[in-house]
Motif scaffolding. Sequence first.
Motif: not given
Length: 707
Positions: A418-434
Amino acid sequence: MSTVITDRVHCLPNDIYVVTTAAGDVMVNSPPESLKFLLAHGVNPPRYVILPLDALPGSEPSSRGFVYRGINYASVEFLIYANFFGQQQKITLITPTIAQAQRLHALLSETINGPTATEEWPNPWLRRECAAVAFFPPLGRAPTIDDMTSIVALEAGGGDLGQVQITCDGSNFIFTENGAEIARIPTTISAVAHPLTVAPPRPLPRQALTLQFIGGSDGFDPTGITTCFLAYFGNRQPLLFDAAAYINVRLAHLGLSPRQIDLVIISHLHEDHIAGLPELILTGGKRVQLVTAPTIYRSLLRVLSEMLNLTPATVAELFDFYPLEPGQPLELHGYQFIATYAVHSVPTIAVKVNGVGYSGDMRYDEEWLEHLHQTGYLSAERLNELRRFADGAEFLVHDMGGGAIHTTPSAQLLRTLSARSRRLILAHTSHRHLDVTADVADRVEIAVSGHIVGTGDIVQDDEQRQRFETLTICPIFARLKASTRSKLAQQCTVLTFSAGSVIAREGEASDGCAYVIHRGIVEIVVGSEAVRLLGRGHSLGERGALIGEPRTSTLVAHSDVQLLQITPELFAFVADQLGLRAAFARAEWLWLHSTLGQLPWATLLDLALDFTPHPIATGDVLCQRGEIGTHGFLLISGRLHFSGETSGESEQSGHCFGMRSALRGEPYRLTVRALTEGMVWSIDAAALQRFYLMYPDLILHWQTIDR
């Protein structure tokens, strides 16, 4: 003997059948996301899978090899994984022919393990990296396709499962158990393929940069869609990152047509990232412009070659390729791309384009990467490159699938990324909450299906522009001048239908109006059989508007639908401008007498506009071998003699001559002469070039049946 479906057979959507036998469950046909369909219906992944007969070349557009109407029915990669890693057993894949078995082996080797030939890898270190990611401790190395599967053919005895015998008579797969027949499963692929789930349509507030996720999950999640997203820059047409299965339907649910996609970026060739690509290439209605690394492109040609049973050179003619060499910036269509090879089990690129970073299933774990560096797999330069791959991105879309070949999330890792971009979007996961710590919670989110994220100023849009765009992506109305389309967009009316409602019924009188799908999906039903799904930009009702005939099909709103209604007066003007009435008889002939009859009637009308009828007399020469091709010819009636590379006679309506030569500007390969009076239709090179851009599947079809 006809098809027999017994209580031993579990029928699933998309022509999937599971037959219960003494040898275990046997699945017939494997379209994309078969594993998800099985899990959703409570069926365990079977140990045996039978794949279909090859589609006959020239039988219908968009059907070749394992692919029927753009859908690959040999999509078995995740069934392999479910058996090998989930149940610790090899899966047996059964093809009707030996040639199919050989093609399937080559296809799966390429997608699961990467290029076979050493020279196809761009450098030795990338191959070592992929092997390190794919390392499987029980084997002490990366598993190969031969570790995970047995691929056999019915014609070589592959249907002998001990007590159970499987044979094919051309029309059916026949199952016998201890000598008694227990099922006959049809070999035909007839169902309209559709996905298990779609992203819910949501309002799309366009900003300076907007991402819209078709899916953000993985290949094992029956409730989610594999990672695939659209990037909008201002009011420009979107870029598509990877191609999820059933991509045309999924785009339509979001109110988009494949014709609106500018560029397609492919990160790698695992099935969940390219399952929708054959469909997009063959049935999207626009020539795909594809961006990826040259190594991945060459692999893709080989994969599609085996899938479609075509040469790699022929496959290369179906779409445009723009090479994105890692480390070398690419400027294209006003975008600046930069890529690096990601750390994954096959050649993969992580991409940055105008503020969007996409890691492409990269396994990113700083401790693990440091371990690879210390053990000699990564140079110091390469390690630094991976650590900085997303620096400065507005949005970073990153794989969080976990396991051996994907990133496993941790609090420290989320802080780092998250420090390397303004917004981190997590994908390729079946988790709906983290669980996300408070210090990064405002910069990290999960990309569920339909997720939208944007930044920058709101881009103003209006309904009038959207109507104009809908008419512009409809091939027939796209033929009008822009000023005429703009005026038509102002004059047409928008009609709304809720999901499940009947828009028109087969046999009803036409209301004289033509319609264009503006949003949503319309299902076309003939008799009681659904024959196709149509989305934005497809036109409806032209036959009735032109000649007043009753409806030839029932139209059902497959989702909430908006139609642009074009009144009889407006459509009469369009018909006069384009010469639709003169083309009507030609469209009817194509519908009733050619292998193009599976296409929507509006597509046939569009094709018919570019054919010119020519009566022929005995002795007339249509084309002369060695002369540069300027026209292709379609035989309607009469008998022709051809000589040159091959010789013979034809009186088969629908046979084509000179199409390939005219399209390519090459010399005719045959001399074609009329033996009797008759009729041919000609099409010039300019019209063929238009088809080349809009209907690559038709060009392939015509080249297949071209003499």
